[in-house]
Scaffold this motif. Structure first.
Motif, mmCIF file in Angstrom:
data_model
loop_
_atom_site.group_PDB
_atom_site.id
_atom_site.type_symbol
_atom_site.label_atom_id
_atom_site.label_comp_id
_atom_site.label_asym_id
_atom_site.label_seq_id
_atom_site.Cartn_x
_atom_site.Cartn_y
_atom_site.Cartn_z
ATOM 1 N N PRO A 71 -70.375 17.411 50.828
ATOM 2 C CA PRO A 71 -70.136 17.414 49.559
ATOM 3 C C PRO A 71 -69.764 18.916 48.958
ATOM 4 O O PRO A 71 -69.192 19.035 48.048
ATOM 5 N N GLY A 72 -70.165 19.856 49.709
ATOM 6 C CA GLY A 72 -70.038 21.184 49.469
ATOM 7 C C GLY A 72 -68.641 21.891 49.795
ATOM 8 O O GLY A 72 -68.121 22.840 49.636
ATOM 9 N N GLY A 73 -67.549 20.768 50.438
ATOM 10 C CA GLY A 73 -66.268 21.181 50.901
ATOM 11 C C GLY A 73 -66.570 22.002 52.244
ATOM 12 O O GLY A 73 -67.178 21.870 53.273
ATOM 13 N N ILE A 74 -65.733 22.941 52.484
ATOM 14 C CA ILE A 74 -65.532 23.821 53.643
ATOM 15 C C ILE A 74 -66.913 24.464 54.000
ATOM 16 O O ILE A 74 -67.450 25.364 52.985
ATOM 17 N N GLY A 75 -67.380 24.525 55.008
ATOM 18 C CA GLY A 75 -68.584 25.205 55.563
ATOM 19 C C GLY A 75 -69.560 24.163 56.354
ATOM 20 O O GLY A 75 -69.043 23.276 56.992
ATOM 21 N N THR A 76 -70.520 24.646 56.335
ATOM 22 C CA THR A 76 -71.737 24.038 57.573
ATOM 23 C C THR A 76 -73.150 23.950 57.017
ATOM 24 O O THR A 76 -73.426 25.015 56.338
ATOM 25 N N THR A 77 -73.765 22.765 57.002
ATOM 26 C CA THR A 77 -75.226 22.749 56.815
ATOM 27 C C THR A 77 -75.715 22.078 58.171
ATOM 28 O O THR A 77 -75.477 21.161 58.571
ATOM 29 N N ILE A 78 -76.882 22.890 58.303
ATOM 30 C CA ILE A 78 -77.773 22.688 59.628
ATOM 31 C C ILE A 78 -79.307 22.305 58.869
ATOM 32 O O ILE A 78 -79.832 23.277 58.695
ATOM 33 N N ARG A 79 -79.664 21.070 59.121
ATOM 34 C CA ARG A 79 -81.036 20.704 58.846
ATOM 35 C C ARG A 79 -81.916 20.786 60.212
ATOM 36 O O ARG A 79 -81.406 19.929 61.049
ATOM 37 N N VAL A 80 -82.743 21.294 60.204
ATOM 38 C CA VAL A 80 -83.812 21.187 61.186
ATOM 39 C C VAL A 80 -85.283 20.290 60.747
ATOM 40 O O VAL A 80 -85.684 21.011 59.928
ATOM 41 N N ARG A 129 -79.361 18.170 62.141
ATOM 42 C CA ARG A 129 -78.597 17.273 61.727
ATOM 43 C C ARG A 129 -77.355 18.368 61.111
ATOM 44 O O ARG A 129 -77.880 19.360 60.788
ATOM 45 N N VAL A 130 -76.114 18.179 61.638
ATOM 46 C CA VAL A 130 -75.031 19.138 61.313
ATOM 47 C C VAL A 130 -74.028 18.555 60.601
ATOM 48 O O VAL A 130 -73.797 17.278 60.952
ATOM 49 N N HIS A 131 -73.788 19.037 59.552
ATOM 50 C CA HIS A 131 -72.820 18.536 58.637
ATOM 51 C C HIS A 131 -71.750 19.686 58.294
ATOM 52 O O HIS A 131 -72.202 20.704 57.715
ATOM 53 N N THR A 132 -70.470 19.491 58.567
ATOM 54 C CA THR A 132 -69.541 20.437 58.617
ATOM 55 C C THR A 132 -68.218 20.145 58.180
ATOM 56 O O THR A 132 -67.816 18.995 58.363
#
Length: 176
Positions: A143-152, A113-116
């Motif tokens: 929620p964190g603003g600029i950036g990326t979260t990748i969940r594996v 899952r990618v959230h960016t």
């Protein structure tokens, strides 16, 4: 949208042909986050790694440059894409270059899952189960603003265990 590359190339790259160790995806995600911070040129940004042994997942989050829809389509989903032509001039400290690191996640992933969110663009989110998936990118506030979260999310049958994530972060943090 889908991952794009010659199917023969993907066969050669995915699995032990390119990455002998399943934990290498942590190194690749840390490198991508590091490069995203360099592109954003922020000194206050950071990289966070979280995991859940019960939920069988780990995620890497950064305050880097994030991705717009164009970057997702023309870089993230393009295996072997020229990152410089998509993201602009490289800095000497950037680690990733060849655009194949995302493949390492498929050594262990049941899903990704990618959230960016990139500056001046809406937050975007998408999930991937296989390289053949049709990928629907939807607008979603990050929620964190600029950036990326990748969940594996781990698939069953992999030898790498979620409880090893902290050790692997320590192992690979020196590489970036």
């Amino acid at each position: 949208m889908q991952f794009q590359a010659n199917s023969r190339l993907l066969e050669l790259l995915v699995g032990s042909n390119l990455y002998p160790d399943e934990d290498v995806c942590i190194r690749e995600l840390l490198q991508n986050s590091h490069d995203a911070l360099l592109v954003r040129r922020t000194s206050s940004g950071g990289i966070r790694v979280r995991h859940s042994t019960q939920g069988r997942w780990f995620e890497v989050e950064d305050d880097g440059c994030g991705m717009s829809l164009d970057v997702i389509r023309d870089s993230f989903l393009q295996i072997g894409a020229d990152k410089e032509s998509v993201l602009g001039k490289r800095t000497p400290d950037e680690v990733g270059y060849f655009g194949v690191g995302v493949l390492s996640m498929f050594l262990i992933a049941a899903s990704i899952r990618v959230h960016t969110m990139a500056e001046g663009h809406p937050g975007l989110c998408f999930s991937v189960n296989t390289l053949d998936d049709d990928i629907e990118v939807v607008e979603e506030v990050r929620p964190g603003g600029i950036g990326t979260t990748i969940r594996v999310n781990f698939r069953s049958g992999v030898t790498f265990n979620v409880s090893q994530v902290a050790d692997m972060v320590a192992k690979y943090a020196g590489h970036i």
